[in-house]
Write a protein that holds these residues in place. Structure first.
Motif, PDB file in Angstrom:
ATOM      1  N   LEU A 376       0.782  -1.310   0.091  1.00 12.59           N
ATOM      2  CA  LEU A 376      -0.191   0.082   0.021  1.00 12.59           C
ATOM      3  C   LEU A 376       1.013   1.255   0.166  1.00 12.59           C
ATOM      4  N   ASP A 377       1.933   1.206   0.622  1.00 10.23           N
ATOM      5  CA  ASP A 377       2.608   2.263   0.767  1.00 10.23           C
ATOM      6  C   ASP A 377       3.538   2.659  -0.764  1.00 10.23           C
ATOM      7  N   GLY A 378       3.963   1.503  -1.080  1.00  7.29           N
ATOM      8  CA  GLY A 378       4.423   1.393  -2.479  1.00  7.29           C
ATOM      9  C   GLY A 378       3.473   1.981  -3.582  1.00  7.29           C
ATOM     10  N   LEU A 379       2.352   1.577  -3.621  1.00  3.51           N
ATOM     11  CA  LEU A 379       1.313   2.064  -4.522  1.00  3.51           C
ATOM     12  C   LEU A 379       0.918   3.412  -4.453  1.00  3.51           C
ATOM     13  N   HIS A 380       1.004   4.080  -2.898  1.00  2.00           N
ATOM     14  CA  HIS A 380       0.676   5.322  -2.807  1.00  2.00           C
ATOM     15  C   HIS A 380       1.689   6.246  -3.619  1.00  2.00           C
ATOM     16  N   GLU A 381       2.953   5.763  -3.056  1.00  2.00           N
ATOM     17  CA  GLU A 381       4.171   6.603  -3.843  1.00  2.00           C
ATOM     18  C   GLU A 381       4.217   6.591  -5.410  1.00  2.00           C
ATOM     19  N   ASP A 382       3.994   5.258  -5.943  1.00  2.00           N
ATOM     20  CA  ASP A 382       3.896   5.371  -7.311  1.00  2.00           C
ATOM     21  C   ASP A 382       2.744   6.145  -7.864  1.00  2.00           C
ATOM     22  N   LEU A 383       1.711   6.362  -7.158  1.00  2.00           N
ATOM     23  CA  LEU A 383       0.544   6.823  -7.691  1.00  2.00           C
ATOM     24  C   LEU A 383       0.216   8.381  -7.331  1.00  2.00           C
ATOM     25  N   ASN A 384       1.089   8.813  -6.486  1.00  4.21           N
ATOM     26  CA  ASN A 384       1.188  10.237  -5.956  1.00  4.21           C
ATOM     27  C   ASN A 384       1.073  11.248  -6.984  1.00  4.21           C
ATOM     28  N   ARG A 385      -0.168  11.961  -7.038  1.00  9.00           N
ATOM     29  CA  ARG A 385      -0.560  12.882  -7.825  1.00  9.00           C
ATOM     30  C   ARG A 385       0.505  14.240  -7.367  1.00  9.00           C
ATOM     31  N   VAL A 386       1.054  14.237  -6.071  1.00  8.63           N
ATOM     32  CA  VAL A 386       2.032  15.360  -5.870  1.00  8.63           C
ATOM     33  C   VAL A 386       3.208  15.382  -6.473  1.00  8.63           C
ATOM     34  N   ARG A 387       3.693  16.115  -7.216  1.00  5.03           N
ATOM     35  CA  ARG A 387       5.220  15.823  -7.956  1.00  5.03           C
ATOM     36  C   ARG A 387       6.212  16.404  -6.971  1.00  5.03           C
ATOM     37  N   LYS A 388       5.755  17.751  -6.252  1.00 11.24           N
ATOM     38  CA  LYS A 388       6.799  18.385  -5.593  1.00 11.24           C
ATOM     39  C   LYS A 388       6.259  18.644  -4.208  1.00 11.24           C
ATOM     40  N   LYS A 389       6.971  17.894  -3.228  1.00 13.11           N
ATOM     41  CA  LYS A 389       6.196  18.122  -1.724  1.00 13.11           C
ATOM     42  C   LYS A 389       6.819  19.451  -1.183  1.00 13.11           C
ATOM     43  N   PRO A 390       5.575  20.141  -0.627  1.00 20.11           N
ATOM     44  CA  PRO A 390       6.239  21.234   0.174  1.00 20.11           C
ATOM     45  C   PRO A 390       6.357  20.940   1.537  1.00 20.11           C
ATOM     46  N   PRO A 391       7.007  21.657   2.462  1.00 21.51           N
ATOM     47  CA  PRO A 391       7.121  21.438   3.755  1.00 21.51           C
ATOM     48  C   PRO A 391       5.637  21.951   4.542  1.00 21.51           C
ATOM     49  N   VAL A 392       5.484  21.065   5.357  1.00 21.22           N
ATOM     50  CA  VAL A 392       4.092  21.324   6.107  1.00 21.22           C
ATOM     51  C   VAL A 392       4.233  21.295   7.624  1.00 21.22           C
ATOM     52  N   PRO A 393       4.139  22.433   8.199  1.00 18.97           N
ATOM     53  CA  PRO A 393       4.188  22.414   9.793  1.00 18.97           C
ATOM     54  C   PRO A 393       3.155  21.484  10.439  1.00 18.97           C
ATOM     55  N   GLN A 394       3.622  21.144  11.669  1.00 18.71           N
ATOM     56  CA  GLN A 394       2.791  20.404  12.784  1.00 18.71           C
ATOM     57  C   GLN A 394       1.604  21.377  13.026  1.00 18.71           C
ATOM     58  N   VAL A 395       0.595  20.708  13.035  1.00 17.03           N
ATOM     59  CA  VAL A 395      -0.695  21.555  13.508  1.00 17.03           C
ATOM     60  C   VAL A 395      -1.114  21.013  14.626  1.00 17.03           C
ATOM     61  N   GLU A 396      -1.360  21.963  16.021  1.00 18.00           N
ATOM     62  CA  GLU A 396      -1.820  21.736  17.155  1.00 18.00           C
ATOM     63  C   GLU A 396      -3.171  22.536  17.305  1.00 18.00           C
ATOM     64  N   ALA A 397      -3.912  21.823  18.206  1.00 15.74           N
ATOM     65  CA  ALA A 397      -5.269  22.387  18.590  1.00 15.74           C
ATOM     66  C   ALA A 397      -5.233  23.821  19.009  1.00 15.74           C
TER      67      ALA A 397
END
Length: 733
Positions: A376-397
């Motif tokens: 499942l991890d492999g299929l996800h990365e092989d079919l990931n529509r995101v070509r360039k991954k931006p940095p995403v900060p941790q979200v807290e409540a």
């Protein structure tokens, strides 16, 4: 122990082996050797290899005996498939093996080579189970053992050299298993594959086809005892038929195609579309079960069968597998759902999987969930529509509503991960961490993505130990029992629980680990029951307990000495017939007082025990003994034995290491009462305990345990940004 070994102390042996083991690593092509785990553990105890402060010095282990690791003691290529490293054997480098052989000798010698597997994530592994392959030409058959990771190109070159033929004039075809009367259609092995990637299984038949000077390829037979006219073998199947979906090959036979088998699988209409089996490639049940589950997850299967995944294949994702996993899985689904096959061989999928995850190469059992997670991890990365991954900060409540925080976290996750796998298989769980510091009380709430929950099973605090109880009364049969003890219990605790079942005090019980028809280890009371493995053969002997001193009598203490039986056994070797001793029947424990005992008394005691426990009829006073009464100065090394003479020489024990040995004359075993020796009954605990253990565990039980509040360990300490320190916080999912 050899004379040379006598010059090397136990501590020196430990130091020499440590120096090698601490500095060695697996390198492709190196030779490693298997050592029986029981022997290896005995040697480690003897030399205190694990450097335990309270270790008890054990006896020297004697010669290495690896015979029980092999299906056939004369064939070192075939290990039992169920054997596991750490449980049944240890693997040591050649330098360590050479030292052990110099110090102790032993046999059989089981050597295996290190191989490099995988393409992207290369790893080294000791190739424990080489393939047994039968190579067949028109005029000869030969058996070879080869690594499953051998390139086909190299194997073809080796075969060509063996038959004095040029490699480019030699072809190899797999045609089913050599021990099956009917053969499957030959599949040519391609040079750019390994034997493993080509789906070659243990026991496979490999047909060798040669080209003569005129350019003609030799014919190939189809089956054992085949009476087909040889001219038929030269006629390849017609490629004009619309129904024939399998390419023709030189030297084919039309009878092959009537079996309905081609490289994809077994052709035929399934009962219902999608109800198609997966061929077992050899211990691949773990993979097939996961693939069948995923194949019948219809939203994903429809998505792939309709080709919607094709424009989404991401071959440039550094975290993916260049789209190859997606390609192979799609091919497999197309075959499973085509309606043309009753069963499909997942050979190509498994070969691609092994390139990126070497742990799934070969034919060893693996974990289904681990494979499914990797896929499942492999299929996800092989079919990931995101070509360039931006940095995403941790979200807290930060005291905001859960719905707001959850959406913000999920939106951030989608900035880096968008695929059909995310759409169908991923969700969020809420994680609450509370700082325990007085006056702080900071609460951190986050929402984290998940694709599967590793929900724990409710942990039981008890375990079952299977034992065989041997009463001191020879008229009472042995008893098999299942003893329930706490997992933290000691051997003394095991004896106390067993004593309740057989109405005997713990002091009258001796717990022994039996191996090879002799006592491998007497288990001391302070040892934990964790030292008892599921595969261990545990015998508990009733013995005469020590008697404290009284006003009328002195204290009486006993040595507990094993009695073993040996008979002669003749084997054929290169040097001709060889007669050697072989242990048989279960050993006994003899209680011998510390007070002075003569060898004559021991001689009479052995006669009494043999008559009571083994013989069909008692011996007459004038009857010759069917055995020699002997003694060995070690309970592990039984090569140096001495006859016990019927005289008044004092018999002495030292550290209960001696063994009484009954060396049966060649005709002696005929007098043994086999029924009495084998007599064993099952105690009611065998069934009652098993029934009691069969409690039902629901999925809800596991999820509740997963969401239970836990206190983090020191290794998982959480950093509180308010306290500015790592704390042992509480955490709840």
């Amino acid at each position: 122990m050899t004379n040379e070994n006598a010059q090397v102390t136990a501590s020196e042996q430990s130091a020499q082996v440590h120096a090698i083991m601490d500095d060695c690593s697996l390198k492709a092509g190196d030779k490693w050797y298997l050592v029986n785990q029981k022997w290896w553990q005995l040697w480690k105890d003897y030399v205190n290899y694990d450097r335990l402060n309270n270790a008890l010095e054990g006896p020297p282990p004697g010669p290495i005996n690896n015979s029980e690791l092999l299906k056939d003691p004369l064939d070192t290529n075939t290990l039992y498939e169920t054997g596991r490293e750490g449980d049944d054997f240890a693997v040591v480098p050649q330098e360590v093996w050479d030292l052990l052989m110099k110090w102790y000798t032993g046999s059989p010698v089981i050597m295996r080579k290190v191989v490099s597997i995988g393409e992207v994530n290369k790893t080294q592994r000791v190739d424990l189970h080489p393939l047994r392959l039968t190579f067949e030409t028109n005029d000869q058959t030969s058996v070879k053992y080869l690594s499953r990771y051998s390139p086909v190109k190299e194997v073809r070159a080796q075969v060509a050299a063996a038959i004095w033929n040029a490699p480019h004039k030699t072809r190899l075809y797999m045609a089913g298993l050599a021990d099956e009367a009917a053969r499957t259609p030959p599949i040519e092995l391609e040079d750019d594959e390994t034997l493993d990637e080509a789906g070659v299984m243990d026991g496979a038949l490999i047909l060798v086809q040669c080209q003569d000077q005129r350019g003609n390829w030799s014919p190939m037979s189809t089956a054992k005892n085949d009476d087909t006219d040889s001219d038929d073998l030269k006629t390849p199947p017609s490629s004009d038929s619309e129904d024939d979906m399998t390419p023709a090959y030189a030297g084919g036979n039309s009878r092959f195609w009537q079996s309905g088998v081609d490289r994809v699988g077994r052709r035929g209409a399934p009962v219902s579309r999608g109800l198609t089996g997966l061929s077992n490639l050899g211990n691949t049940c773990f993979m097939n079960s996961a693939l069948q589950c995923l194949s019948h997850t219809m939203p994903l299967t429809r998505y792939i069968l309709q080709g919607k995944h094709v424009p989404e294949i991401n071959r440039d994702n550094p975290l993916g597998m260049h789209g190859l996993i997606a390609d192979r899985y799609a091919d497999l689904l197309q075959n499973l759902w085509s309606g043309d096959y009753t069963s499909v061989s997942p050979t190509a999928f498994k070969a691609t999987l092994g390139k990126f995850a070497p742990q799934f190469s070969g034919f060893q059992q693996q974990d289904s969930q681990e494979l499914l997670a990797f896929l499942l991890d492999g299929l996800h990365e092989d079919l990931n529509r995101v070509r360039k991954k931006p940095p995403v900060p941790q979200v807290e409540a930060d005291d905001r509503p859960d719905a707001v925080v959850a959406k913000e976290s999920w939106d951030g996750h989608l900035l880096r991960n968008r695929s059909v796998i995310v759409d169908l298989f991923q969700g969020q769980f809420k994680s609450t961490v509370v700082c325990p510091t007085e006056g702080c009380g900071r609460v951190s709430i986050t929402f984290d993505p998940f694709m599967y929950l590793s929900a724990p099973l409710p942990i039981k605090t008890t375990r079952l130990v299977k034992v065989t109880y041997v009463p001191i009364d020879p008229s009472t049969p042995k008893v098999r029992l299942m003893v329930k003890v706490e997992k933290t219990a000691s051997i003394l605790g095991l004896k106390e629980e067993l004593g309740k079942l057989v109405s005997k005090p713990a002091a009258a019980l001796l717990v022994c680990d039996i191996y090879g028809k002799r006592i491998f280890k007497v288990m001391d009371d302070h040892l934990s029951v964790s030292h008892v493995r599921e595969t261990d053969q545990i015998y508990v002997y009733e013995v005469l307990p020590p008697k404290p001193a009284t006003e009328q009598s002195e204290a009486v203490n006993y040595y507990y000495v094993q009695l073993v039986n040996r008979r002669t056994h003749t084997t054929m070797g290169y040097a001709g017939a060889r007669t050697e001793y072989q242990l048989f029947m279960h050993p006994l424990i003899v209680s011998i007082p510390h007070d002075t005992v003569t060898c004559a008394a021991i001689h009479d005691l052995m006669r009494e025990l043999v008559e009571q426990h083994y013989l069909k009829e008692p011996l007459g006073k004038e009857d010759p003994l069917p055995y020699d009464a002997c003694i060995a100065r070690s309970h592990t090394v039984l090569t140096e034995v001495h006859n016990i003479r019927d005289d008044e020489v004092i018999f002495s024990c030292k550290d209960r290491q001696e063994s009484l040995v009954v060396d049966w004359h060649p005709e002696g075993p005929a007098q043994i009462d086999d029924a009495r020796v084998a007599a064993t009954v099952d105690h009611p605990s065998m069934e009652q305990t098993l029934v009691a253990e069969r409690s039902t565990i629901s999925l809800q039980d596991c999820i509740e345990l997963f969401t239970h509040t836990e206190k983090l360990s020191q290794e998982d300490a959480w950093y509180c940004n308010r306290c500015q320190d790592h704390v042992l916080a509480t955490k709840k999912f």
